[in-house]
Motif scaffolding. Structure first.
Motif, PDB file in Angstrom:
ATOM      1  N   GLY A 132     -19.014  -7.342   5.083  1.00  0.00           N
ATOM      2  CA  GLY A 132     -19.376  -8.528   4.331  1.00  0.00           C
ATOM      3  C   GLY A 132     -18.540  -8.723   3.078  1.00  0.00           C
ATOM      4  N   VAL A 133     -17.491  -7.904   2.903  1.00  0.00           N
ATOM      5  CA  VAL A 133     -16.596  -8.031   1.746  1.00  0.00           C
ATOM      6  C   VAL A 133     -15.522  -9.056   2.105  1.00  0.00           C
ATOM      7  N   LYS A 134     -15.512 -10.192   1.415  1.00  0.00           N
ATOM      8  CA  LYS A 134     -14.680 -11.322   1.819  1.00  0.00           C
ATOM      9  C   LYS A 134     -13.438 -11.519   0.965  1.00  0.00           C
ATOM     10  N   SER A 135     -13.286 -10.774  -0.112  1.00  0.00           N
ATOM     11  CA  SER A 135     -12.175 -10.982  -1.045  1.00  0.00           C
ATOM     12  C   SER A 135     -10.831 -10.630  -0.419  1.00  0.00           C
ATOM     13  N   ARG A 136      -9.890 -11.562  -0.537  1.00  0.00           N
ATOM     14  CA  ARG A 136      -8.538 -11.291  -0.015  1.00  0.00           C
ATOM     15  C   ARG A 136      -7.816 -10.249  -0.859  1.00  0.00           C
ATOM     16  N   PHE A 137      -8.259 -10.056  -2.097  1.00  0.00           N
ATOM     17  CA  PHE A 137      -7.605  -9.086  -2.966  1.00  0.00           C
ATOM     18  C   PHE A 137      -7.905  -7.649  -2.534  1.00  0.00           C
ATOM     19  N   VAL A 138      -8.984  -7.478  -1.772  1.00  0.00           N
ATOM     20  CA  VAL A 138      -9.270  -6.159  -1.194  1.00  0.00           C
ATOM     21  C   VAL A 138      -8.174  -5.776  -0.202  1.00  0.00           C
ATOM     22  N   VAL A 139      -7.829  -6.718   0.674  1.00  0.00           N
ATOM     23  CA  VAL A 139      -6.794  -6.431   1.676  1.00  0.00           C
ATOM     24  C   VAL A 139      -5.405  -6.414   1.029  1.00  0.00           C
ATOM     25  N   ALA A 140      -5.231  -7.186  -0.057  1.00  0.00           N
ATOM     26  CA  ALA A 140      -3.974  -7.082  -0.810  1.00  0.00           C
ATOM     27  C   ALA A 140      -3.813  -5.661  -1.360  1.00  0.00           C
ATOM     28  N   THR A 141      -4.924  -5.060  -1.786  1.00  0.00           N
ATOM     29  CA  THR A 141      -4.895  -3.665  -2.238  1.00  0.00           C
ATOM     30  C   THR A 141      -4.528  -2.746  -1.087  1.00  0.00           C
ATOM     31  N   SER A 142      -5.015  -3.061   0.114  1.00  0.00           N
ATOM     32  CA  SER A 142      -4.610  -2.304   1.306  1.00  0.00           C
ATOM     33  C   SER A 142      -3.097  -2.369   1.477  1.00  0.00           C
ATOM     34  N   GLY A 143      -2.532  -3.556   1.221  1.00  0.00           N
ATOM     35  CA  GLY A 143      -1.081  -3.708   1.315  1.00  0.00           C
ATOM     36  C   GLY A 143      -0.361  -2.794   0.343  1.00  0.00           C
ATOM     37  N   LEU A 144      -0.869  -2.717  -0.887  1.00  0.00           N
ATOM     38  CA  LEU A 144      -0.269  -1.819  -1.882  1.00  0.00           C
ATOM     39  C   LEU A 144      -0.371  -0.366  -1.441  1.00  0.00           C
ATOM     40  N   ILE A 145      -1.514   0.018  -0.886  1.00  0.00           N
ATOM     41  CA  ILE A 145      -1.697   1.392  -0.403  1.00  0.00           C
ATOM     42  C   ILE A 145      -0.699   1.696   0.713  1.00  0.00           C
ATOM     43  N   LEU A 146      -0.488   0.744   1.614  1.00  0.00           N
ATOM     44  CA  LEU A 146       0.464   0.940   2.712  1.00  0.00           C
ATOM     45  C   LEU A 146       1.887   1.088   2.188  1.00  0.00           C
ATOM     46  N   VAL A 147       2.239   0.294   1.179  1.00  0.00           N
ATOM     47  CA  VAL A 147       3.569   0.418   0.578  1.00  0.00           C
ATOM     48  C   VAL A 147       3.754   1.822  -0.009  1.00  0.00           C
ATOM     49  N   VAL A 148       2.729   2.299  -0.720  1.00  0.00           N
ATOM     50  CA  VAL A 148       2.789   3.645  -1.312  1.00  0.00           C
ATOM     51  C   VAL A 148       2.896   4.707  -0.230  1.00  0.00           C
ATOM     52  N   LEU A 149       2.116   4.554   0.833  1.00  0.00           N
ATOM     53  CA  LEU A 149       2.179   5.522   1.940  1.00  0.00           C
ATOM     54  C   LEU A 149       3.570   5.528   2.572  1.00  0.00           C
ATOM     55  N   GLY A 150       4.196   4.355   2.646  1.00  0.00           N
ATOM     56  CA  GLY A 150       5.540   4.276   3.202  1.00  0.00           C
ATOM     57  C   GLY A 150       6.592   4.935   2.324  1.00  0.00           C
ATOM     58  N   LEU A 151       6.322   4.982   1.010  1.00  0.00           N
ATOM     59  CA  LEU A 151       7.283   5.586   0.074  1.00  0.00           C
ATOM     60  C   LEU A 151       7.019   7.073  -0.162  1.00  0.00           C
ATOM     61  N   PHE A 152       5.785   7.522   0.166  1.00  0.00           N
ATOM     62  CA  PHE A 152       5.423   8.923  -0.050  1.00  0.00           C
ATOM     63  C   PHE A 152       4.898   9.526   1.256  1.00  0.00           C
TER      64      PHE A 152
END
Length: 449
Positions: A314-334
C-alpha cells in the motif's frame, strides 16, 4: 479550497529518509534474483570468465538503478513518475543467447542500442493505442501478469529450477515460514510495520535458512569493494540487420508489457495514466535500453514482480522506488554489497513471491469488478479467452514450438499473447471506446450494452 490544492497525491508523497530506505530496500530484495538472472544466462552463453561475469552483473545493477531513476523521477518528457522499478526483460533472453554465441557481446550491445532508439522514437505513436485499453482489457492483462508470474514464485519456493534438490521439504518449509511471517505481520501490525512486512518476512526467512546451510556468504570475502562500469567494456558494438530486427521485435513486446504494468500501477496508486504519461514511460524504456547497450547491459522494462509489492504494502510514493534505484546504483558500484544481497536463498524469495504475484492477479480481478458483465455478455468472452490464451505458454511451454522462429519471442510471452488477445477481442465486440482518458474508458466499459 486552498487546503485541497495543497494536498500532495500519494504517488508524489516524500517520506522520511529511514522509511524511504527500508521501503526501497524491500523492492530491491524482491527483484534482485530476476535482475541478476539474465546476465548470468548471457555470460554462460558467451563463455565469459568469472571476472567478466561479475562485471556484467554489476553493470546490469548499475543500469537498472539509472533506468529506475529515469522512470520514477523523470527528466523533460521522459519517465512516467510512478513507483515502477526497471529490470532486464526476459523476452530478450533467447535472441541475446543466439547473438552471444554468434557474435559475442558487441553484437548484443549494438542491437540493444538501436532497438532502444527505435523504442524512444516510437513511444508517441505507440501510446496512442491507450484508447484500446479500457478496464475490460487492463483488468484482463493485470490478471494475466499475476497468474503468469505465480509459477516463478512457486519454483523459487521449491528451490529454483535446476536445483538438484528441487521440491525439498526444507525449501518448501522455509518458503512457507516467510509467507506465514508476512501474513502474521499484516494481521498483527498496522502502519509502518505492516508496510515492511515483505522485508521483515525475508529477514525471518534468512535467519531460518542459515541453520539449514542454505545461506552462502563465501563469495563476499573475495568480491572487490569497488567496481566502476565503463562504457563499451567488451569492445565497440557491432551492428547486424538481422539482430537489430530481432531486438526491435523484442522491444515491441516490451512496450505492450510495459503498458500493462504502467496501467496496473496507475490503478493501484490512483493515478490516471493518459497518452502523455504512457509516452513518457515508454521513452524512459527506450532511453534506458540505449544506455544499457552503452554500459554493457540489456533492454529494460517495468519489472512486473514489483507491481505486486506496491499492492501488497500500500506504499504508493514514487520516491520509494527512486530510492530503490539509488540502492541499485550503489550495489552496481560496490560488488561486495551486491554479493551480500545475492546470498538471500531462493526459497526465501519464493515465500514472498507467492504473496506478491497473487496480489497482482487480485488487483486485476478488482479492476474487472468495475466492468458490466450483465448488460454486455460479450465481456465475459473477452476475459475468458484472453486469460486462457495468455496462460498457454505458462501451462504448456512447448505448445508453440513448431511455429516460425521469428514468432517465438511473442509466443513465449503469455503476457503479450493475452494482451493482444484482449485488445483484439475488445475491439471486435465493443469497438474503439474512449479517446485515451482512463475515466472515460471506465465509464464506457460499464455502459457498452
Amino acid at each position: 479550497m486552498a487546503t485541497t490544492k495543497n494536498v500532495v497525491a500519494p504517488v508524489d508523497e516524500m517520506l522520511p529518509a529511514p522509511k524511504l530506505f527500508l521501503f526501497g530496500l524491500q523492492h530491491v530484495l524482491a527483484m534482485y534474483a530476476g535482475a541478476v538472472a539474465v546476465p548470468l544466462i548471457i555470460a554462460a552463453a558467451a563463455g565469459l570468465t568469472q571476472a567478466q561475469t561479475a562485471f556484467l552483473i554489476n553493470a546490469d545493477l548499475f543500469t537498472c538503478g539509472i533506468a529506475t531513476l529515469l522512470q520514477t523521477l523523470g527528466i523533460w518528457k521522459i519517465g512516467i513518475k510512478i513507483p515502477v522499478i526497471q529490470g532486464v526483460t526476459f523476452a530478450a533472453v533467447t535472441p541475446m543467447v543466439i547473438m552471444a554465441k554468434s557474435g559475442g557481446m558487441p553484437l548484443i550491445f549494438g542491437s540493444v542500442i538501436v532497438a532502444g532508439l527505435f523504442t524512444f522514437l516510437a513511444a508517441p505513436y505507440f501510446s496512442k493505442l491507450i484508447r484500446f485499453f479500457p478496464p475490460i482489457v487492463t483488468g484482463s492483462i493485470i490478471t494475466i501478469i499475476g497468474v503468469s508470474l505465480l509459477p516463478v514464485g512457486v519454483n523459487w519456493a521449491a528451490g529454483g529450477v535446476g536445483n538438484k534438490n528441487f521440491g525439498s521439504l526444507t525449501f518448501i518449509a522455509v518458503a512457507a515460514i516467510v509467507l506465514l511471517a508476512i501474513l502474521l505481520i499484516n494481521k498483527l501490525f498496522t502502519g509502518f510495520i505492516s508496510h515492511i512486512a515483505v522485508l521483515l518476512g525475508l529477514i525471518v526467512g534468512l535467519v531460518v535458512a542459515i541453520p539449514f546451510g542454505l545461506v552462502d556468504f563465501s563469495g563476499v570475502a573475495s568480491a572487490p569493494w569497488i567496481g566502476i562500469d565503463t562504457p563499451f567494456f567488451f569492445g565497440f558494438p557491432t551492428f547486424d540487420i538481422g539482430s537489430i530486427i530481432a531486438m526491435i521485435l523484442v522491444m515491441l513486446v516490451v512496450m505492450v508489457e510495459s503498458t500493462g504494468d504502467f496501467l496496473a500501477i496507475g490503478e493501484m496508486v490512483g493515478k490516471k495514466i493518459g497518452e502523455k504519461d504512457l509516452t513518457a514511460g515508454l521513452r524512459a524504456d527506450g532511453l534506458a535500453t540505449m544506455l544499457g547497450g552503452i554500459f554493457n547491459a540489456f533492454p529494460y522494462t517495468a519489472f512486473a514482480q514489483n507491481v505486486g509489492l506496491v499492492g501488497l504494502t500500500g506504499v504508493k510514493s514514487r520516491f520509494v522506488v527512486a530510492t530503490s534505484g539509488l540502492i541499485l546504483v550503489v550495489l552496481g558500484l560496490f560488488p561486495k554489497m551486491a554479493t551480500i544481497i545475492a546470498s538471500l536463498p531462493v526459497p526465501v524469495l519464493g515465500g514472498a513471491g507467492i504473496a506478491m504475484f497473487g496480489i497482482v492477479a487480485a488487483s486485476g480481478i478488482k479492476t474487472l469488478a468495475k466492468v458490466d458483465f450483465e448488460k454486455n455478455v460479450n465481456n465475459i468472452f473477452i476475459v475468458a479467452i484472453s486469460i486462457g490464451i495468455g496462460l498457454i505458454p505458462v501451462v504448456v511451454p512447448t505448445f508453440f514450438q513448431h511455429f516460425p522462429s521469428w514468432s517465438q519471442t511473442i509466443m513465449h510471452s503469455g503476457i503479450t499473447l493475452g494482451s493482444i488477445t484482449a485488445i483484439v477481442l475488445n475491439a471486435f465486440f465493443n469497438g474503439s471506446k474512449g479517446a485515451g482518458d482512463i475515466d472515460e474508458l471506465k465509464e464506457n466499459a460499464g455502459m457498452n450494452a
